[in-house]
Design an enzyme around this catalytic site. Structure first.
Site, PDB file in Angstrom:
ATOM      1  N   ARG A  54       0.800  -1.230   0.000  1.00 37.45           N
ATOM      2  CA  ARG A  54       0.000   0.000   0.000  1.00 37.45           C
ATOM      3  C   ARG A  54       0.829   1.274   0.000  1.00 37.45           C
ATOM      4  NH1 ARG A  54      -2.766  -3.715   1.634  1.00 37.45           N
ATOM      5  NH2 ARG A  54      -0.815  -4.254   2.619  1.00 37.45           N
ATOM      6  N   THR A  55       1.765   1.368   0.949  1.00 38.06           N
ATOM      7  CA  THR A  55       2.429   2.657   1.144  1.00 38.06           C
ATOM      8  C   THR A  55       3.254   3.025  -0.089  1.00 38.06           C
ATOM      9  OG1 THR A  55       2.527   2.075   3.468  1.00 38.06           O
ATOM     10  CG2 THR A  55       3.825   3.974   2.776  1.00 38.06           C
ATOM     11  N   LYS A  83      25.458  -3.869  -0.267  1.00 39.72           N
ATOM     12  CA  LYS A  83      26.938  -3.831  -0.292  1.00 39.72           C
ATOM     13  C   LYS A  83      27.475  -3.068   0.898  1.00 39.72           C
ATOM     14  CE  LYS A  83      26.507  -3.096  -5.233  1.00 39.72           C
ATOM     15  NZ  LYS A  83      26.632  -1.970  -6.162  1.00 39.72           N
ATOM     16  N   ARG A 104      11.057   3.832   3.742  1.00 37.56           N
ATOM     17  CA  ARG A 104      10.688   2.872   4.803  1.00 37.56           C
ATOM     18  C   ARG A 104      11.934   2.092   5.180  1.00 37.56           C
ATOM     19  NH1 ARG A 104       5.597  -1.128   4.715  1.00 37.56           N
ATOM     20  NH2 ARG A 104       4.649   0.861   5.267  1.00 37.56           N
ATOM     21  N   HIS A 132       4.523   5.705  11.706  1.00 40.41           N
ATOM     22  CA  HIS A 132       4.089   5.568  10.305  1.00 40.41           C
ATOM     23  C   HIS A 132       3.146   6.748  10.022  1.00 40.41           C
ATOM     24  CE1 HIS A 132       2.987   4.022   6.513  1.00 40.41           C
ATOM     25  NE2 HIS A 132       2.675   2.768   6.816  1.00 40.41           N
TER      26      HIS A 132
HETATM   27  N1   CP Z   1      -0.448  -0.031   5.777  1.00 39.06           N
HETATM   28  C1   CP Z   1       0.769  -0.289   5.284  1.00 39.06           C
HETATM   29  O1   CP Z   1       1.786   0.315   5.688  1.00 39.06           O
HETATM   30  O2   CP Z   1       0.786  -1.258   4.325  1.00 39.06           O
HETATM   31  P1   CP Z   1       2.084  -1.741   3.538  1.00 39.06           P
HETATM   32  O3   CP Z   1       2.991  -2.395   4.543  1.00 39.06           O
HETATM   33  O4   CP Z   1       1.587  -2.692   2.478  1.00 39.06           O
HETATM   34  O5   CP Z   1       2.728  -0.520   2.953  1.00 39.06           O
END
Ligand code: CP
Length: 308
Positions: A54-55, A83, A104, A132
């Protein structure tokens, strides 16, 4: 010269800015054509050292819907991190190629390190079990759109409250609105971290209770926010297996809830919501995903200082 801004936590934004972002996202949702070229010539980099559906894709979709382009990597293995390159060096490189970066990382604080070495805006797209913030923007916009307000709600947070970073960010954001009551529903081992509990205690406007039984909480909730047990953050598989199915929301439990309660989930879902609940009109977790794209569009515009 405009000061460079990043987004590491929902607390980086004032309540006024949060509300303005949601207003912009609503405008985009109601008239997407108007925004179809506002990012022409801009490039978004997605640097994902940890899996995501999603993100990452909603950031990419957000940029593509505004006429911009995207580049990036979807795992540490497919970048020079494999590396031994540091996050600080990587963002210096990305700053030469892109206008904005969503990152991320499994390590708490890694996007902050990136921000400290970046010449472009960096967005924390999830750092370990910490924060998040763009999921929180998504959750706030979903609640505001579906319930009409962010104040005066009783919010149940259920599942892995220890490692669930979306829960930590959401509590901190909702604490800034009036009269929000939280019901924390988790097994003993997965209770909220102490630092969040301490923050809750300092807010006279917010009430909270910690309980174990989901059935007890159901009748009092306006919002039920389900979370999965975060397998990737456990130290041993045995504990994960013992706790993973502690809560399963099913039709029977939904009968205990208010007619206008809504069920949210940051997704991915594993077992914690039975598929039979998807047909219930109160199940809003797939709708929630769409709000995520609009709010990320608004955030990109804000950090790139593009005004319409
Ligand atoms: N909600 C969320 O962060 O989903 P993903 O881990 O798929 O990005």
């Amino acid at each position: 010269m405009n000061e460079l801004r990043h987004l590491m936590s929902p607390l980086d934004l004032s309540v006024e800015e949060l509300n303005a972002l949601m207003d912009t996202a609503e405008k985009i949702r109601s008239d997407p054509e108007r925004y179809a070229h506002v990012c022409d010539g801009k490039i978004l980099a997605t640097c994902f050292y940890e899996p995501s559906t999603r993100t990452r894709l909603s950031f990419e979709s957000a940029m593509l819907h505004m006429g911009g382009r995207t580049m990036g990597f979807a795992s540490a293995d497919s970048s020079s991190a494999a590396k031994g390159e540091s996050v600080a060096d990587t963002i210096r490189i990305i700053s030469c190629f892109a206008d904005i970066c969503a990152m991320r990382h499994p390590k708490e604080g890694a996007p902050m390190v990136a921000a400290a070495h970046s010449t472009i805006p960096v967005i924390n797209a999830g750092d370990g079990g910490h924060q998040h913030p763009t999921q929180t923007l998504t959750d706030l916009m979903t609640i505001r759109s579906l319930k009409g307000t962010l104040s005066g709600m009783t919010v149940g947070l259920c599942g892995d409250l220890k490692f669930g970073r979306t829960v930590h960010s959401l509590i901190q954001a909702l604490l800034r609105y009036e009269n929000v009551r939280f019901v924390m529903i988790s097994p003993e081992e997965l209770k909220l971290p102490g630092y969040i509990i301490e923050e809750l205690k300092t807010k006279p406007n917010a009430g909270f209770a910690e309980i174990t039984k989901l059935e007890e909480a159901m009748p009092m909730l306006d919002i039920l926010y389900m979370t999965r047990v975060q397998r990737e953050r456990f130290f041993n598989e045995e504990d994960y297996v013992r706790l993973k199915d502690f809560y399963i929301l099913d039709k029977k439990k939904m009968r205990l809830a208010k007619e206008d309660m809504i069920v949210l989930h940051p997704l991915p879902r594993v077992n914690e919501i039975a598929v039979e609940v998807d047909q219930d009109p109160r199940a809003k977790y797939f709708e929630q995903v769409k709000y995520g794209m609009y709010i990320r569009m608004a955030l990109i515009l804000m950090l790139l200082r593009i005004e319409i």
